[in-house]
Design an enzyme around this catalytic site. Structure first.
Site, PDB file in Angstrom:
ATOM      1  N   CYS A   1      43.922  48.227  47.637  1.00 57.67           N
ATOM      2  CA  CYS A   1      43.218  47.831  46.411  1.00 57.67           C
ATOM      3  C   CYS A   1      41.698  47.783  46.573  1.00 57.67           C
ATOM      4  O   CYS A   1      40.969  47.879  45.597  1.00 57.67           O
ATOM      5  CB  CYS A   1      43.733  46.485  45.921  1.00 57.67           C
TER       6      CYS A   1
ATOM      7  N   ASN B   1      48.155  46.306  37.700  1.00 59.98           N
ATOM      8  CA  ASN B   1      47.419  46.515  38.945  1.00 59.98           C
ATOM      9  C   ASN B   1      47.576  47.975  39.366  1.00 59.98           C
ATOM     10  O   ASN B   1      48.656  48.408  39.757  1.00 59.98           O
ATOM     11  CB  ASN B   1      47.979  45.585  40.026  1.00 59.98           C
TER      12      ASN B   1
ATOM     13  N   HIS C   1      38.777  43.914  40.755  1.00 61.44           N
ATOM     14  CA  HIS C   1      40.101  44.513  40.921  1.00 61.44           C
ATOM     15  C   HIS C   1      41.054  43.798  39.977  1.00 61.44           C
ATOM     16  O   HIS C   1      41.080  42.565  39.916  1.00 61.44           O
ATOM     17  CB  HIS C   1      40.550  44.354  42.374  1.00 61.44           C
TER      18      HIS C   1
END
Length: 322
Positions: free
Chosen positions: A114, A279, A249
Site C-alpha cells: 500500500c 482499498n 492511502h
C-alpha cells in the site's frame, strides 16, 4: 537554481464492474451496514476478463500523459508500484512501456504494497533531482481481487482494483517552491505476520491469499501515519496549518479520521475515496489525487501531503506543492 520534480498531470483507471456491499452480502456472510460502519466502504471495482494490472496501469498512464500535454515518447522513466504484477517477471512496468509504444526507457516495478506509490514517487524524485531522469511516469496499479480469500469476510470486503498515475518532470527555478518538497519512508519487517500473502514463488510456489490481523494493523497505522506526516512537515519547515490537502492511502475511513485528529486537521482537508473504491493498495493514493484534481479540489499552488502504510510494514509520506 533548484531542480525539483513537478507534477505535470495525473490520471486513473478503474475496471468496468462496480460491486456494491449488497452484492457482496449475497456471496459472503456480511451486510452493507456492517461494512459501512467499520470501514466507510460502499462499493469497489473488480477486474474482469482481459483486465489486468498492466491494462489498468496503461489506461491511467494515458490519462496522465494527456493531462500533462506529453507524448509517451517524452517519458524516460516508468516506475510501477504493485503487489499484484501480471507475471512474476518481467516487470509489469515493461508491459506498460510496450503498450504505450515506448521503444526505450528505464522501467521497473516497486513492491511496497500500500505504500508502493509513495516509494515509487520518492525514487522518481531522487532520479529526477540527480539528473538520471527528466520525465517520469509513476503508477500505482493493483488487481487485489485475485489474491483475496472470498470466504474471509474480514478481508474480502475491504479491497478493490484500480490504477492511478502521475507524470513528474524536472523543473529548475530560483526558489524551487513548486514540486516535491520533502519525502520520508520507513519499513519494519518484524510485523510481517500482521498483513501478508501466504504464498510466493520461493516458498509455496503458489500466488497465495491475503491474510490480515485488522485490529493490530489499525493500531499501527494511526500512530505511524501521524508520525511520518510530522516528519515530512519538519523536513519542509512547515506545519499542519500550511497543508491545503491530505491525500491518504484509502484503507479505512476510521484510520483517515484518526490520523487527521492526531494532526489537528479538519476532516474537510482529507481527500476520502475509500467509500467509492475501497482499498486499492498502491493505486489508492494516485487514484484519490487524480479524483481531487479533476473535481477541482486540488488546485495549482496547493500544498498537498500524500501518506500511506502497508504490509511489511512499510509507510511513508510525501509533501509537494502542486
Amino acid at each position: 537554481m533548484i531542480r525539483r520534480a513537478v507534477v505535470l498531470g495525473t490520471g486513473s483507471a478503474l475496471p468496468a464492474r462496480a460491486v456494491s456491499n449488497d452484492e457482496l452480502a449475497g456471496q459472503v456472510d456480511t451486510s452493507d451496514e456492517w461494512i459501512r460502519e467499520r470501514t466507510g466502504i460502499r462499493t469497489r471495482y473488480i477486474a474482469g476478463e482481459g483486465e489486468t494490472t498492466s491494462t489498468l496501469a496503461t489506461g491511467a498512464a494515458r490519462q496522465a500523459l494527456d493531462a500533462a500535454g506529453l507524448e509517451a515518447s517524452d517519458i524516460d522513466l516508468i516506475i510501477l508500484a504493485t503487489a499484484t504484477p501480471d507475471q512474476t517477471f518481467p516487470a509489469t512496468a515493461t508491459k506498460v512501456q510496450a503498450d504505450l509504444g515506448i521503444a526505450d526507457c528505464v522501467a521497473f516495478d516497486v513492491a511496497a504494497v500500500c505504500s508502493g506509490f509513495l516509494y515509487a514517487v520518492t525514487v522518481a524524485d531522487s532520479m529526477i533531482r540527480s539528473g538520471a531522469a527528466n520525465r517520469a511516469l509513476v503508477i500505482g496499479s493493483e488487481t487485489f481481487s485475485r489474491i483475496l480469500d472470498w470466504e474471509d469476510r474480514g478481508t474480502c470486503v475491504l479491497f478493490g482494483d484500480g490504477a492511478g498515475a502521475m507524470v513528474l518532470a524536472a523543473e529548475e527555478s530560483e526558489n524551487g517552491e513548486r514540486g516535491i518538497l520533502a519525502a520520508k519512508l520507513h519499513a519494519d519487517g518484524r510485523h510481517n505476520q500482521l498483513l501478508y500473502v501466504d504464498g510466493g514463488p520461493s516458498t509455496t510456489g503458489t500466488v497465495g491469499k491475503l491474510r490480515m490481523k485488522g485490529q493490530e494493523v489499525f493500531r499501527h497505522a494511526v500512530v505511524n501515519l501521524a508520525s511520518v506526516l510530522q516528519e515530512v512537515l519538519a523536513l519542509a519547515d512547515m506545519t499542519a496549518a500550511d497543508i491545503d490537502w491530505v491525500v491518504p492511502h484509502q484503507a479505512n475511513a476510521r484510520i483517515l479520521e484518526g490520523t487527521a485528529r492526531k494532526l489537528g486537521l479538519a476532516r474537510e482537508k482529507v481527500v476520502m475515496t475509500v467509500d467509492q473504491h475501497a482499498n486499492t493498495s498502491a493505486a489508492s493514493v494516485p487514484l484519490a489525487f487524480d479524483l481531487a484534481v479533476r473535481d477541482g479540489r486540488i488546485k495549482r499552488g496547493d500544498v498537498v501531503v500524500m501518506e500511506a502504510m502497508g504490509g511489511g510494514f512499510t509507510w511513508g509520506a510525501c509533501l509537494l506543492r502542486y
